[in-house]
Design a protein around this motif. Structure first.
Motif, PDB file in Angstrom:
ATOM      1  N   UNK A   1      -2.025 -20.344   5.937  1.00 36.41           N
ATOM      2  CA  UNK A   1      -1.087 -20.314   4.818  1.00 36.41           C
ATOM      3  C   UNK A   1      -1.819 -20.306   3.492  1.00 36.41           C
ATOM      4  N   UNK A   2      -1.191 -19.667   2.520  1.00 35.13           N
ATOM      5  CA  UNK A   2      -1.672 -19.778   1.147  1.00 35.13           C
ATOM      6  C   UNK A   2      -0.460 -19.790   0.222  1.00 35.13           C
ATOM      7  N   UNK A   3      -0.566 -20.542  -0.843  1.00 35.83           N
ATOM      8  CA  UNK A   3       0.517 -20.589  -1.822  1.00 35.83           C
ATOM      9  C   UNK A   3       0.464 -19.340  -2.692  1.00 35.83           C
ATOM     10  N   UNK A   4       1.612 -18.910  -3.164  1.00 33.53           N
ATOM     11  CA  UNK A   4       1.678 -17.723  -4.024  1.00 33.53           C
ATOM     12  C   UNK A   4       0.854 -17.894  -5.288  1.00 33.53           C
ATOM     13  N   UNK A   5       0.796 -19.108  -5.816  1.00 31.73           N
ATOM     14  CA  UNK A   5       0.046 -19.287  -7.060  1.00 31.73           C
ATOM     15  C   UNK A   5      -1.464 -19.145  -6.855  1.00 31.73           C
ATOM     16  N   UNK A   6      -1.929 -19.047  -5.622  1.00 36.31           N
ATOM     17  CA  UNK A   6      -3.349 -18.823  -5.338  1.00 36.31           C
ATOM     18  C   UNK A   6      -3.680 -17.334  -5.187  1.00 36.31           C
ATOM     19  N   UNK A   7      -2.651 -16.491  -5.149  1.00 36.95           N
ATOM     20  CA  UNK A   7      -2.858 -15.045  -4.975  1.00 36.95           C
ATOM     21  C   UNK A   7      -3.350 -14.457  -6.300  1.00 36.95           C
ATOM     22  N   UNK A   8      -4.489 -13.763  -6.234  1.00 38.99           N
ATOM     23  CA  UNK A   8      -5.044 -13.132  -7.426  1.00 38.99           C
ATOM     24  C   UNK A   8      -4.837 -11.616  -7.410  1.00 38.99           C
ATOM     25  N   UNK A   9      -4.984 -11.003  -6.249  1.00 34.69           N
ATOM     26  CA  UNK A   9      -4.783  -9.553  -6.106  1.00 34.69           C
ATOM     27  C   UNK A   9      -4.146  -9.262  -4.763  1.00 34.69           C
ATOM     28  N   UNK A  10      -3.367  -8.188  -4.731  1.00 29.27           N
ATOM     29  CA  UNK A  10      -2.757  -7.709  -3.495  1.00 29.27           C
ATOM     30  C   UNK A  10      -3.138  -6.245  -3.351  1.00 29.27           C
ATOM     31  N   UNK A  11      -3.788  -5.906  -2.245  1.00 28.56           N
ATOM     32  CA  UNK A  11      -4.254  -4.541  -2.018  1.00 28.56           C
ATOM     33  C   UNK A  11      -3.779  -4.061  -0.655  1.00 28.56           C
ATOM     34  N   UNK A  12      -3.370  -2.808  -0.591  1.00 27.30           N
ATOM     35  CA  UNK A  12      -3.057  -2.226   0.717  1.00 27.30           C
ATOM     36  C   UNK A  12      -4.080  -1.137   1.001  1.00 27.30           C
ATOM     37  N   UNK A  13      -4.369  -0.975   2.291  1.00 30.31           N
ATOM     38  CA  UNK A  13      -5.317   0.071   2.676  1.00 30.31           C
ATOM     39  C   UNK A  13      -4.889   0.681   3.998  1.00 30.31           C
ATOM     40  N   UNK A  14      -5.223   1.959   4.141  1.00 33.69           N
ATOM     41  CA  UNK A  14      -4.940   2.696   5.362  1.00 33.69           C
ATOM     42  C   UNK A  14      -6.101   3.639   5.643  1.00 33.69           C
ATOM     43  N   UNK A  15      -6.641   3.548   6.852  1.00 33.73           N
ATOM     44  CA  UNK A  15      -7.633   4.531   7.255  1.00 33.73           C
ATOM     45  C   UNK A  15      -6.896   5.837   7.539  1.00 33.73           C
ATOM     46  N   UNK A  16      -7.637   6.899   7.796  1.00 37.90           N
ATOM     47  CA  UNK A  16      -6.993   8.180   8.087  1.00 37.90           C
ATOM     48  C   UNK A  16      -6.112   8.057   9.335  1.00 37.90           C
ATOM     49  N   UNK A  17      -6.621   7.391  10.373  1.00 32.10           N
ATOM     50  CA  UNK A  17      -5.839   7.210  11.595  1.00 32.10           C
ATOM     51  C   UNK A  17      -4.598   6.370  11.326  1.00 32.10           C
ATOM     52  N   UNK A  18      -4.754   5.311  10.538  1.00 33.31           N
ATOM     53  CA  UNK A  18      -3.605   4.471  10.201  1.00 33.31           C
ATOM     54  C   UNK A  18      -2.553   5.259   9.421  1.00 33.31           C
ATOM     55  N   UNK A  19      -2.989   6.131   8.537  1.00 35.69           N
ATOM     56  CA  UNK A  19      -2.030   6.976   7.799  1.00 35.69           C
ATOM     57  C   UNK A  19      -1.267   7.878   8.754  1.00 35.69           C
ATOM     58  N   UNK A  20      -1.976   8.439   9.734  1.00 35.88           N
ATOM     59  CA  UNK A  20      -1.322   9.289  10.735  1.00 35.88           C
ATOM     60  C   UNK A  20      -0.321   8.489  11.575  1.00 35.88           C
ATOM     61  N   UNK A  21      -0.653   7.240  11.862  1.00 38.84           N
ATOM     62  CA  UNK A  21       0.221   6.382  12.662  1.00 38.84           C
ATOM     63  C   UNK A  21       1.309   5.713  11.828  1.00 38.84           C
ATOM     64  N   UNK A  22       1.193   5.774  10.505  1.00 38.52           N
ATOM     65  CA  UNK A  22       2.197   5.169   9.635  1.00 38.52           C
ATOM     66  C   UNK A  22       2.103   3.658   9.561  1.00 38.52           C
ATOM     67  N   UNK A  23       0.874   3.138   9.627  1.00 39.72           N
ATOM     68  CA  UNK A  23       0.659   1.697   9.526  1.00 39.72           C
ATOM     69  C   UNK A  23      -0.421   1.421   8.490  1.00 39.72           C
ATOM     70  N   UNK A  24      -0.588   0.156   8.137  1.00 38.80           N
ATOM     71  CA  UNK A  24      -1.625  -0.203   7.172  1.00 38.80           C
ATOM     72  C   UNK A  24      -1.835  -1.695   7.123  1.00 38.80           C
ATOM     73  N   UNK A  25      -2.774  -2.094   6.288  1.00 34.23           N
ATOM     74  CA  UNK A  25      -3.138  -3.503   6.122  1.00 34.23           C
ATOM     75  C   UNK A  25      -2.932  -3.895   4.671  1.00 34.23           C
ATOM     76  N   UNK A  26      -2.432  -5.096   4.464  1.00 33.64           N
ATOM     77  CA  UNK A  26      -2.304  -5.651   3.116  1.00 33.64           C
ATOM     78  C   UNK A  26      -3.262  -6.831   3.022  1.00 33.64           C
TER      79      UNK A  26
END
Length: 160
Positions: A98-123
């Motif tokens: 767990x982490x509190x929202x006030x500890x969040x500094x940045x939010x980034x999403x990423x998708x490899x080429x395969x992940x883009x083809x599969x329609x999934x990703x990581x945040x």
């Protein structure tokens, strides 16, 4: 999650089945190998291939693969509330990160080429804990929706 009366669940979900596609591919390959082995064993033992045993081996193998995939997906639950982010993993033994929202500094999403083809990703969430503390939601169907949800929660906290 035990949310307080003022804490609201904004989003929760599991990784997509597409995020464990490698498990299914390996399972289907193992099923083919099992079918060939059972056919060979029955051919050697009985002098001909016993189709019933081959079908039973295939059915058992495919059921095991489907069940393993379901358990692998359902053992991970991601939750975003108005106050924190939570990752729950495990089936018998449980782990909660767990982490509190006030500890969040940045939010980034990423998708490899395969992940883009599969329609999934990581945040990925950069927290005040530093680089040694990894906090990420993997295998999401709509990573951009999760980013927007967290951004909205951060903005609401800043305004409140």
């Amino acid at each position: 999650m035990d949310a307080t009366s003022e804490e609201q669940v904004l989003w929760h979900g599991h990784p997509s089945w597409r995020s464990i596609l490698d498990l299914y591919v390996k399972g289907w390959l193992a099923t083919v190998v099992a079918a060939v082995l059972v056919a060979a064993i029955t051919d050697i033992g009985a002098g001909h291939i016993e189709l019933g045993w081959v079908v039973l081996a295939v059915a058992f193998s495919l059921t095991a693969v489907a069940l393993a995939g379901l358990i692998r997906r359902k053992r991970t639950l991601y939750t975003i509330t108005s106050q924190r982010l939570t990752i729950r993993t495990g089936l018998i033994a449980r782990s909660v990160q767990e982490t509190r929202l006030d500890r969040i500094q940045n939010v980034n999403s990423r998708q490899s080429m395969l992940e883009r083809l599969l329609g999934i990703g990581t945040v990925d969430f950069d927290t005040a804990g530093g680089a040694e503390y990894s906090f990420a939601f993997h295998g999401l169907t709509a990573p951009d929706q999760v980013v927007r949800t967290v951004d909205g929660a951060l903005r609401a906290r800043g305004a409140g």
